[in-house]
Design a protein around this motif. Structure first.
Motif, PDB file in Angstrom:
ATOM      1  N   SER B  46       8.934   2.954 -27.952  1.00 49.45           N
ATOM      2  CA  SER B  46       9.634   3.223 -29.193  1.00 49.45           C
ATOM      3  C   SER B  46       8.997   4.416 -29.908  1.00 49.45           C
ATOM      4  O   SER B  46       9.687   5.272 -30.452  1.00 49.45           O
ATOM      5  CB  SER B  46       9.577   1.959 -30.036  1.00 49.45           C
ATOM      6  OG  SER B  46       9.915   2.217 -31.347  1.00 49.45           O
ATOM      7  N   ARG B  50      10.606   7.933 -30.899  1.00 42.72           N
ATOM      8  CA  ARG B  50      10.657   8.368 -32.289  1.00 42.72           C
ATOM      9  C   ARG B  50      10.072   9.744 -32.487  1.00 42.72           C
ATOM     10  O   ARG B  50      10.550  10.522 -33.275  1.00 42.72           O
ATOM     11  CB  ARG B  50       9.944   7.366 -33.193  1.00 42.72           C
ATOM     12  CG  ARG B  50      10.715   6.108 -33.459  1.00 42.72           C
ATOM     13  CD  ARG B  50      12.018   6.261 -34.208  1.00 42.72           C
ATOM     14  NE  ARG B  50      12.870   7.377 -33.890  1.00 42.72           N
ATOM     15  CZ  ARG B  50      13.788   7.386 -32.930  1.00 42.72           C
ATOM     16  NH1 ARG B  50      13.943   6.352 -32.152  1.00 42.72           N
ATOM     17  NH2 ARG B  50      14.540   8.442 -32.728  1.00 42.72           N
ATOM     18  N   SER B 129      15.534  14.789 -33.612  1.00 41.78           N
ATOM     19  CA  SER B 129      14.678  13.627 -33.375  1.00 41.78           C
ATOM     20  C   SER B 129      15.025  12.443 -34.278  1.00 41.78           C
ATOM     21  O   SER B 129      14.911  11.295 -33.857  1.00 41.78           O
ATOM     22  CB  SER B 129      13.203  14.010 -33.553  1.00 41.78           C
ATOM     23  OG  SER B 129      12.897  14.112 -34.929  1.00 41.78           O
ATOM     24  N   ILE B 130      15.431  12.710 -35.517  1.00 41.20           N
ATOM     25  CA  ILE B 130      15.637  11.591 -36.447  1.00 41.20           C
ATOM     26  C   ILE B 130      17.104  11.175 -36.514  1.00 41.20           C
ATOM     27  O   ILE B 130      17.419   9.975 -36.559  1.00 41.20           O
ATOM     28  CB  ILE B 130      15.099  11.966 -37.845  1.00 41.20           C
ATOM     29  CG1 ILE B 130      13.571  12.086 -37.754  1.00 41.20           C
ATOM     30  CG2 ILE B 130      15.475  10.919 -38.888  1.00 41.20           C
ATOM     31  CD1 ILE B 130      12.935  12.673 -38.980  1.00 41.20           C
ATOM     32  N   TRP B 133      18.482   8.435 -34.277  1.00 45.58           N
ATOM     33  CA  TRP B 133      17.952   7.125 -34.652  1.00 45.58           C
ATOM     34  C   TRP B 133      18.731   6.579 -35.848  1.00 45.58           C
ATOM     35  O   TRP B 133      19.139   5.414 -35.885  1.00 45.58           O
ATOM     36  CB  TRP B 133      16.468   7.326 -34.967  1.00 45.58           C
ATOM     37  CG  TRP B 133      15.706   6.150 -35.440  1.00 45.58           C
ATOM     38  CD1 TRP B 133      15.920   4.840 -35.136  1.00 45.58           C
ATOM     39  CD2 TRP B 133      14.574   6.192 -36.302  1.00 45.58           C
ATOM     40  NE1 TRP B 133      14.987   4.060 -35.749  1.00 45.58           N
ATOM     41  CE2 TRP B 133      14.144   4.866 -36.474  1.00 45.58           C
ATOM     42  CE3 TRP B 133      13.858   7.210 -36.935  1.00 45.58           C
ATOM     43  CZ2 TRP B 133      13.048   4.538 -37.256  1.00 45.58           C
ATOM     44  CZ3 TRP B 133      12.770   6.889 -37.703  1.00 45.58           C
ATOM     45  CH2 TRP B 133      12.370   5.560 -37.869  1.00 45.58           C
ATOM     46  N   THR B 177      11.114  -0.172 -35.341  1.00 44.54           N
ATOM     47  CA  THR B 177      10.561   0.581 -34.212  1.00 44.54           C
ATOM     48  C   THR B 177       9.168   0.101 -33.834  1.00 44.54           C
ATOM     49  O   THR B 177       8.665   0.431 -32.776  1.00 44.54           O
ATOM     50  CB  THR B 177      10.427   2.074 -34.558  1.00 44.54           C
ATOM     51  OG1 THR B 177       9.448   2.211 -35.593  1.00 44.54           O
ATOM     52  CG2 THR B 177      11.737   2.641 -35.038  1.00 44.54           C
ATOM     53  N   TYR B 181       6.596   4.806 -38.477  1.00 41.93           N
ATOM     54  CA  TYR B 181       7.844   5.260 -39.094  1.00 41.93           C
ATOM     55  C   TYR B 181       8.586   4.134 -39.814  1.00 41.93           C
ATOM     56  O   TYR B 181       9.495   4.392 -40.588  1.00 41.93           O
ATOM     57  CB  TYR B 181       8.774   5.867 -38.040  1.00 41.93           C
ATOM     58  CG  TYR B 181       8.356   7.253 -37.606  1.00 41.93           C
ATOM     59  CD1 TYR B 181       8.095   8.229 -38.558  1.00 41.93           C
ATOM     60  CD2 TYR B 181       8.243   7.584 -36.266  1.00 41.93           C
ATOM     61  CE1 TYR B 181       7.715   9.507 -38.179  1.00 41.93           C
ATOM     62  CE2 TYR B 181       7.864   8.853 -35.874  1.00 41.93           C
ATOM     63  CZ  TYR B 181       7.599   9.820 -36.836  1.00 41.93           C
ATOM     64  OH  TYR B 181       7.225  11.076 -36.462  1.00 41.93           O
TER      65      TYR B 181
END
Lengths: 136, 397, 223
Positions: B46, B50, B129-130, B133, B177, B181
């Protein structure tokens, strides 16, 4: 029926131990977050106090259940069930706790309180049903 | 004969209780051990997901004063900035594929119950990257003053939070996660710039910066034909006052600790099993020896050798299944509610696998414990099925 | 009905040399339906060994044991066990209760062993009644006296109405009253058609016997 009385008595002792463990443990073992640097308390501290008080009430009810017999014991035991449910809901649901879930009040206090209350609730219900079948 | 096994067990409650607890211990060891190791592995995956980039470029001081690794891996808070000009130089280097800028800020720990929270702003145009998610739990577009909160933050969709006097609105809560984060707040570039501006206005930012002229961090994926290592070296040699870090190296410390923890858990599990099996073996053998006469009587009234062995095995299997269930339930009751406390203790990313996997492990632990019980009773069962009834009866007096 | 042809049992003694002990010399014996046979002899004379061989519990070193012409020791263990369950009732020496079961459950076990649903409780109760321990049916064996336990073992041995009843010292350590109850019961079983063999050193047994044998150092003689 004598056997049954003995079993519910043992169950009442266990309930007493667990209630006392809840009352004392929430202050001593699985307590909430400590005071902040400036000495002020975060809200989880009040949840901790509420659980402790509720645990004290449950301890008293357990003592009463232990002293009584039959239907009366069943009544005391049954009254522990809603008490346990409410106590489990005190942290976070009734009294919102700290900002981050990895803080002590979320990581230790809340699961420990829920676990203890779940065990107390189930055992109390069992005790109540069994004691209700006793004669007298 | 089936009921006889149960009656033999209930007839000796203390012995049965001890053996059941022992079996529960075996199940707890294998279930708890494998669940923790799997959760650590899931947590590591995870974390890799992330981080989502090969390379992170930060101002040089972020590797000394305010540590980037502490923010990303341990959940510390902090922030640092570099000029846009420097960022441009980095982005001008060769071998850069995807690149996106991020902006860091830490909230002040004011108010009743808030510790300092890490706020990470990203550029929705370039982010890789974010956004993927966030997409898993939020379908809409982030408006200005909208934020997305990590799963471990005690804030919910619709709540209003205040950072440096600026109110923001929680638009979504992210899936767990198991990493640092989970306690961060994410928001778009325009929102975080406004927040940085208010922190500077109030004199609560340790830097005096113009939010429009700085970035905190650049995430980079190497272009085709370049290795992340080449790009990192190129940036570190040619751009001053920045530090490029390969995320793989950042994680390597964590995967080292993870394999250390896994080894310790493995040794513990093995020790519990060797000891537990030895005790079970001894207990079943003794219990059968103690009851030789009873088994002889069963033979006399017509039980076959196979039935005697079956009786012994059934007693062991029952003990194993009951003990296994007990151990599994205890494992669940400890690991699932207290998983955050375990995460804190280990200081490693920790993410419980899905319910299906947990149930699978539970079933496997129960089956394994039952089989272990049967195996431990196997020798006793074999011996009792081979005994010479005539000799036992004769040897009685 | 049950016929022993030249059976012999040797035990190899532990210790120095190959010292063989012949417990039972070559023996022929036939047990007929409706007959009560008494076998007397000192302890250690080989009586119990002979009885265990007849019960299919101890393979003879030589010779055959035939039940209605079928060789017991040529059978598979499973088939022999089943046959013993249905047709041979054995009352072993000593205390033979299963302690985790009640008296009634002990008695019913041979019936339920191969047919868990069978309900033989009325028969079992009638037997316990006949043997004078009906009021103890729900007790655990630990609460019973030696004589009561022995009577329970007898009820258990005959619950399936076996054709052959083998009793090993059924009245050992029992008082006169209990001894009379047991012998009366065995006598009645023989009258009802069973072949009964009683191994005993009780002199009173003689008055119940159709045939009497004596055993001395492994040698069987009619008397």
């Amino acid at each position: 029926m004598k056997q049954n009385e003995k079993t519910t008595r043992i169950l009442s002792v266990i309930l007493l131990i667990l209630s006392a463990a809840l009352m004392l443990g929430v202050k001593l073992v699985f307590h909430a977050c400590g005071a902040k640097e400036d000495g002020s308390w975060m809200t989880c501290h009040w949840a901790e106090n509420a659980v402790c008080a509720s645990g004290a009430v449950m301890t008293v009810i357990s003592v009463i259940a232990l002293c009584l017999k039959g239907r009366a014991r069943a009544g005391a035991a049954f009254s522990l069930v809603p008490a346990a449910v409410v106590t489990a809901l005190l942290p976070q649901v009734c009294i919102r706790m700290c900002m981050m879930n990895d803080m002590r009040c979320h990581a230790m206090m809340r699961p420990a309180v829920i676990l203890l209350c779940a065990v107390i609730g189930v055992l109390a219900a069992v005790t109540g049903v069994m004691a209700n079948r006793e004669e007298g | 004969m089936r009921r006889l096994a149960v009656q033999n067990l209930t007839g000796k409650p203390v012995r049965t209780a001890v053996l059941t607890v022992l079996a529960a211990l075996l199940a707890l060891a294998v279930f708890g051990g494998s669940l923790i190791v799997t959760s650590l592995r899931t947590g590591l995956h995870s974390l890799e997901d992330r981080l989502g980039a090969d390379i992170m470029v930060v101002p040089y001081e972020a590797t000394t004063k305010t540590n980037l690794e502490a923010i990303v891996l341990q959940g510390a808070t902090g922030y640092f900035y570099m000029d846009n000009a420097r960022a441009e130089k980095v982005l001008a280097r060769e071998g850069i594929g995807q690149a996106s800028e991020q902006f860091f800020l830490a909230s002040a720990s004011t108010g009743c119950c808030s510790l300092s929270v890490q706020i990470i702003g990203f550029d929705p145009q370039t982010d890789f990257s974010i956004t993927p998610w966030i997409r898993r739990s939020f379908g809409g577009e982030l408006q200005k003053y909208d934020v997305v909160v990590g799963n471990d933050l005690n804030a919910f969709v619709g709540d209003t939070l205040q950072f440096y006097g600026t109110e923001v609105h929680v638009a979504a809560k992210l899936a767990k996660t198991g990493t640092a984060y989970d306690t961060a707040v994410f928001t778009g570039e325009d929102t975080i710039k406004a927040l940085i501006a208010s922190s500077v206005e109030r004199g609560m930012n340790q830097f005096t910066v113009d939010p429009d002229k700085v970035v905190s961090c650049i995430l980079i994926n190497a272009a085709d034909g370049y290795t992340p290592e080449e790009v990192v070296n190129d940036i570190n040699i040619h751009v001053k006052k920045v530090k490029a870090i390969q995320t793989k190296e950042m994680i390597s410390g964590i995967s080292d600790s993870l394999s250390g923890v896994r080894d310790v858990i493995g040794v513990l599990m093995a020790a519990v099993w060797v000891l537990g099996l030895a005790i079970l073996l001894l207990a079943f053998t003794m219990s059968v020896n103690e009851r030789r006469k009873e088994f002889a009587v069963l033979r006399v009234i017509g039980a076959s050798r196979g039935m005697l062995a079956g009786l012994v095995l059934r007693e062991a299997l029952l003990t194993g299944v009951c003990g296994g269930m007990l151990g599994g339930v205890i494992g669940l009751a400890v690991i699932v509610p207290f998983n955050r406390a375990i995460e804190e203790q280990l200081g490693l990313p920790f993410l419980l696998p899905g319910a299906g996997t947990v149930i699978g492990y539970f079933a496997a632990a129960v089956i394994l414990t039952a089989l272990a019980g049967a195996a431990a009773a196997g020798i006793a069962a074999l011996r009792i099925s081979r005994m010479d009834t005539g000799l036992i009866l004769r040897g009685d007096n | 009905m049950l016929e022993a042809q030249g059976i012999r049992k040797e035990f190899i003694r532990q210790g120095k040399g190959t010292n063989r002990l012949v417990a039972v010399q070559d023996t022929d014996l036939t047990l007929g339906a409706g007959e009560l046979t008494v076998l007397m002899g000192r302890s250690g004379s080989g009586k119990s060994t002979l009885l265990n061989m007849l019960a299919g519990l101890l393979a003879p070193t030589a010779g055959r044991i035939l039940l209605d012409g079928e060789d017991l020791y040529a059978m598979e263990d499973r088939a022999l066990s089943r046959l013993r369950n249905a047709r041979i009732g054995v009352i072993p020496q000593g205390q033979t209760a299963l302690h985790s079961l009640t008296v009634l459950e002990n008695v019913l076990l041979p019936v339920r062993m191969y047919d868990p649903k069978a309900d033989a409780a009325p028969e079992a109760l009638a037997l316990l009644e006949r043997l004078g321990i009906a009021e103890l049916q729900q007790d655990k064996p630990a609460a019973l006296s030696g004589g009561e336990l022995r009577r329970m073992a007898i009820a258990r041995a005959v619950i399936r109405r076996p054709q052959i009843i083998l009793a090993d010292e059924p009245t050992g350590d029992l008082d006169d009253e209990n001894t009379a109850i047991v012998f009366d019961f065995l006598r009645e079983s023989a009258r009802n058609g069973a072949a009964v063999l009683v191994v005993t050193h009780e002199g009173d047994a003689v008055q119940y016997a159709d045939r009497i044998f004596r055993m001395n150092a492994g040698v069987l003689t009619a008397s």
